[in-house]
Design a protein around this motif. Structure first.
Motif, mmCIF file in Angstrom:
data_model
loop_
_atom_site.group_PDB
_atom_site.id
_atom_site.type_symbol
_atom_site.label_atom_id
_atom_site.label_comp_id
_atom_site.label_asym_id
_atom_site.label_seq_id
_atom_site.Cartn_x
_atom_site.Cartn_y
_atom_site.Cartn_z
ATOM 1 N N ARG A 49 0.825 -1.207 0.000
ATOM 2 C CA ARG A 49 0.000 0.000 0.000
ATOM 3 C C ARG A 49 0.861 1.260 0.000
ATOM 4 O O ARG A 49 1.928 1.301 0.630
ATOM 5 C CB ARG A 49 -0.905 0.018 1.241
ATOM 6 C CG ARG A 49 -1.995 -1.036 1.228
ATOM 7 C CD ARG A 49 -2.684 -1.106 2.567
ATOM 8 N NE ARG A 49 -3.158 0.215 2.986
ATOM 9 C CZ ARG A 49 -3.513 0.511 4.229
ATOM 10 N NH1 ARG A 49 -3.422 -0.410 5.175
ATOM 11 N NH2 ARG A 49 -3.947 1.717 4.529
ATOM 12 N N LYS A 50 0.373 2.245 -0.697
ATOM 13 C CA LYS A 50 1.048 3.542 -0.693
ATOM 14 C C LYS A 50 0.922 4.171 0.686
ATOM 15 O O LYS A 50 -0.175 4.215 1.264
ATOM 16 C CB LYS A 50 0.424 4.465 -1.746
ATOM 17 C CG LYS A 50 1.055 5.845 -1.795
ATOM 18 C CD LYS A 50 0.384 6.710 -2.856
ATOM 19 C CE LYS A 50 0.974 8.110 -2.880
ATOM 20 N NZ LYS A 50 0.349 8.957 -3.925
ATOM 21 N N PRO A 51 2.010 4.672 1.268
ATOM 22 C CA PRO A 51 1.927 5.234 2.622
ATOM 23 C C PRO A 51 1.228 6.594 2.640
ATOM 24 O O PRO A 51 1.296 7.345 1.663
ATOM 25 C CB PRO A 51 3.401 5.371 3.030
ATOM 26 C CG PRO A 51 4.127 5.538 1.742
ATOM 27 C CD PRO A 51 3.381 4.699 0.728
ATOM 28 N N SER A 52 0.539 6.849 3.752
ATOM 29 C CA SER A 52 0.011 8.194 3.960
ATOM 30 C C SER A 52 1.184 9.152 4.143
ATOM 31 O O SER A 52 2.330 8.726 4.330
ATOM 32 C CB SER A 52 -0.894 8.225 5.192
ATOM 33 O OG SER A 52 -0.127 7.991 6.365
ATOM 34 N N MET A 53 0.895 10.454 4.130
ATOM 35 C CA MET A 53 1.985 11.417 4.260
ATOM 36 C C MET A 53 2.690 11.287 5.611
ATOM 37 O O MET A 53 3.923 11.351 5.693
ATOM 38 C CB MET A 53 1.446 12.837 4.072
ATOM 39 C CG MET A 53 2.523 13.910 4.158
ATOM 40 S SD MET A 53 3.870 13.670 2.964
ATOM 41 C CE MET A 53 3.049 14.136 1.452
ATOM 42 N N SER A 54 1.916 11.097 6.686
ATOM 43 C CA SER A 54 2.558 10.965 8.003
ATOM 44 C C SER A 54 3.367 9.680 8.088
ATOM 45 O O SER A 54 4.449 9.652 8.697
ATOM 46 C CB SER A 54 1.510 11.014 9.115
ATOM 47 O OG SER A 54 0.685 9.868 9.090
ATOM 48 N N ALA A 55 2.849 8.583 7.497
ATOM 49 C CA ALA A 55 3.600 7.333 7.491
ATOM 50 C C ALA A 55 4.871 7.475 6.665
ATOM 51 O O ALA A 55 5.945 6.996 7.055
ATOM 52 C CB ALA A 55 2.727 6.204 6.937
ATOM 53 N N TRP A 56 4.754 8.110 5.499
ATOM 54 C CA TRP A 56 5.952 8.355 4.673
ATOM 55 C C TRP A 56 6.989 9.148 5.453
ATOM 56 O O TRP A 56 8.184 8.839 5.419
ATOM 57 C CB TRP A 56 5.563 9.122 3.414
ATOM 58 C CG TRP A 56 6.743 9.527 2.595
ATOM 59 C CD1 TRP A 56 7.429 8.775 1.692
ATOM 60 C CD2 TRP A 56 7.422 10.790 2.635
ATOM 61 N NE1 TRP A 56 8.475 9.483 1.162
ATOM 62 C CE2 TRP A 56 8.501 10.732 1.718
ATOM 63 C CE3 TRP A 56 7.209 11.964 3.352
ATOM 64 C CZ2 TRP A 56 9.365 11.803 1.515
ATOM 65 C CZ3 TRP A 56 8.073 13.028 3.144
ATOM 66 C CH2 TRP A 56 9.137 12.939 2.235
ATOM 67 N N LEU A 57 6.543 10.170 6.180
ATOM 68 C CA LEU A 57 7.460 11.013 6.933
ATOM 69 C C LEU A 57 8.147 10.201 8.033
ATOM 70 O O LEU A 57 9.351 10.348 8.267
ATOM 71 C CB LEU A 57 6.689 12.185 7.532
ATOM 72 C CG LEU A 57 7.488 13.392 8.005
ATOM 73 C CD1 LEU A 57 8.351 13.937 6.883
ATOM 74 C CD2 LEU A 57 6.542 14.471 8.514
ATOM 75 N N THR A 58 7.379 9.339 8.709
ATOM 76 C CA THR A 58 7.962 8.469 9.736
ATOM 77 C C THR A 58 8.999 7.539 9.117
ATOM 78 O O THR A 58 10.089 7.341 9.671
ATOM 79 C CB THR A 58 6.862 7.643 10.419
ATOM 80 O OG1 THR A 58 5.839 8.511 10.924
ATOM 81 C CG2 THR A 58 7.442 6.841 11.577
ATOM 82 N N ASN A 59 8.679 6.977 7.963
ATOM 83 C CA ASN A 59 9.619 6.072 7.287
ATOM 84 C C ASN A 59 10.925 6.787 6.939
ATOM 85 O O ASN A 59 12.019 6.227 7.109
ATOM 86 C CB ASN A 59 8.983 5.515 6.015
ATOM 87 C CG ASN A 59 7.796 4.610 6.316
ATOM 88 O OD1 ASN A 59 7.665 4.084 7.414
ATOM 89 N ND2 ASN A 59 6.926 4.436 5.334
ATOM 90 N N GLN A 60 10.818 8.016 6.444
ATOM 91 C CA GLN A 60 12.029 8.754 6.077
ATOM 92 C C GLN A 60 12.835 9.142 7.315
ATOM 93 O O GLN A 60 14.068 9.192 7.273
ATOM 94 C CB GLN A 60 11.667 10.004 5.262
ATOM 95 C CG GLN A 60 10.821 9.732 4.031
ATOM 96 C CD GLN A 60 11.251 8.490 3.281
ATOM 97 O OE1 GLN A 60 12.413 8.335 2.896
ATOM 98 N NE2 GLN A 60 10.301 7.576 3.069
ATOM 99 N N LEU A 61 12.128 9.416 8.407
ATOM 100 C CA LEU A 61 12.814 9.731 9.665
ATOM 101 C C LEU A 61 13.655 8.542 10.107
ATOM 102 O O LEU A 61 14.805 8.701 10.525
ATOM 103 C CB LEU A 61 11.779 10.089 10.734
ATOM 104 C CG LEU A 61 12.311 10.558 12.091
ATOM 105 C CD1 LEU A 61 13.050 11.874 11.953
ATOM 106 C CD2 LEU A 61 11.154 10.703 13.078
#
Length: 291
Positions: A45-57
């Motif tokens: 699944r494509k991540p939500s913006m907050s999930a994407w941000l957590t992943n990049q963190l």
């Protein structure tokens, strides 16, 4: 490539690139005859913006997120043995640390060209609080593959009730020496957690200072550029006015030149006619003298 490799690749991408890259990997798997892998890739699944941000963190600021997750583990161990006042202090520290890490993540998102709204930042903070309170949530965050934000209702692990007899065993008093040793160990763990949290907070504050300085510098540069643009535009406007004036003067001079040429031509013709008349008069005068 394995599914893990592909997932790591996809969840490291910017949100706008995820779907196209997933489709490309799915097609590659189908072309290679691996339908199971293709189906697994399609299910990512494509991540939500907050999930994407957590992943990049997790991927790019690991040194920021790990102390926070470690603090959660230590706090879960210590919460049963600290006083209410200490627990309140730890909770306040936890909130400050989560906010600092969230601001660092927000800056990271801006560096990656993403617009991070307040709602996304709040959802990120909820995810970090969940990771502090729940070991499963912490592991999900560590994976760097979140697809949505996490939520957590309270501080402490979430799960089924404790097995029968666990409460009775917990109430059994420990020997004094063991109890003192455990308290000492917990105090040392708490002090270490606080030091790590303070270090993360200090780095976040330093990043904030740098970001504010960059913002002020950019604002100053923008103001100077605006001033130079205004001056250049004023010069262009003045040059346009000067050009209009010069064109009017050139047109007037052209009219004057044409009028002068016409006057000169009339004068030339008049002079030529006068010369002819003089020549004729002189000729007649000569004839009269001979007779």
């Amino acid at each position: 490539m394995s599914l893990d490799d592909i997932a790591d690749e996809l969840y490291a991408l910017d949100p706008g690139s995820f779907t196209a890259a997933r489709l490309a990997r799915e097609k590659e798997a189908r072309a290679a005859g691996d339908r199971d892998l293709a189906a697994q890739i399609k299910a990512l699944r494509k991540p939500s913006m907050s999930a994407w941000l957590t992943n990049q963190l997790v991927r790019e600021r690991r040194e920021q997120i790990e102390p926070l997750l470690a603090l959660g583990e230590q706090l879960r161990e210590l919460q049963a043995s600290v006083s209410a006042e200490q627990l309140r202090a730890l909770t306040q520290q936890r909130h400050r640390l989560v906010y600092a890490v969230a601001q660092e993540a927000r800056a990271l998102g801006h560096e990656r060209g993403q617009q991070i709204t307040d709602a996304v930042a709040r959802e990120l903070e909820q995810t970090l609080h969940a990771a502090l309170g729940d070991p499963a949530a912490a592991e999900a965050v560590r994976s760097g593959r979140l697809v949505s934000g996490l939520q957590y209702a309270g501080f402490g692990p979430v799960g089924p009730a404790a097995p029968a007899g666990s409460a009775a065993r917990a109430q059994k008093p420990a020997p004094k020496d063991d109890l003192a040793e455990k308290r000492k160990e917990r105090a040392e763990q708490l002090q270490k957690a606080r030091a790590e949290a303070q270090e993360v907070l200090d780095r976040a504050r330093a990043s904030l200072v740098d970001a504010e300085a960059s913002r002020d510098e950019a604002a100053s540069a923008a103001a100077e550029a605006e001033e130079r643009f205004t001056e250049a535009r004023d010069r262009v406007d003045q040059l346009k006015l000067d050009l209009d004036d010069a064109e009017e003067a050139a047109n007037a001079a052209d009219h004057e030149l044409k009028a002068a040429r016409r006057t000169a031509e009339h004068a030339r013709k008049a002079a030529q006619l006068a010369a002819q008349r003089v020549t004729g008069a002189e000729h007649r005068l000569g004839q009269l003298g001979e007779s």
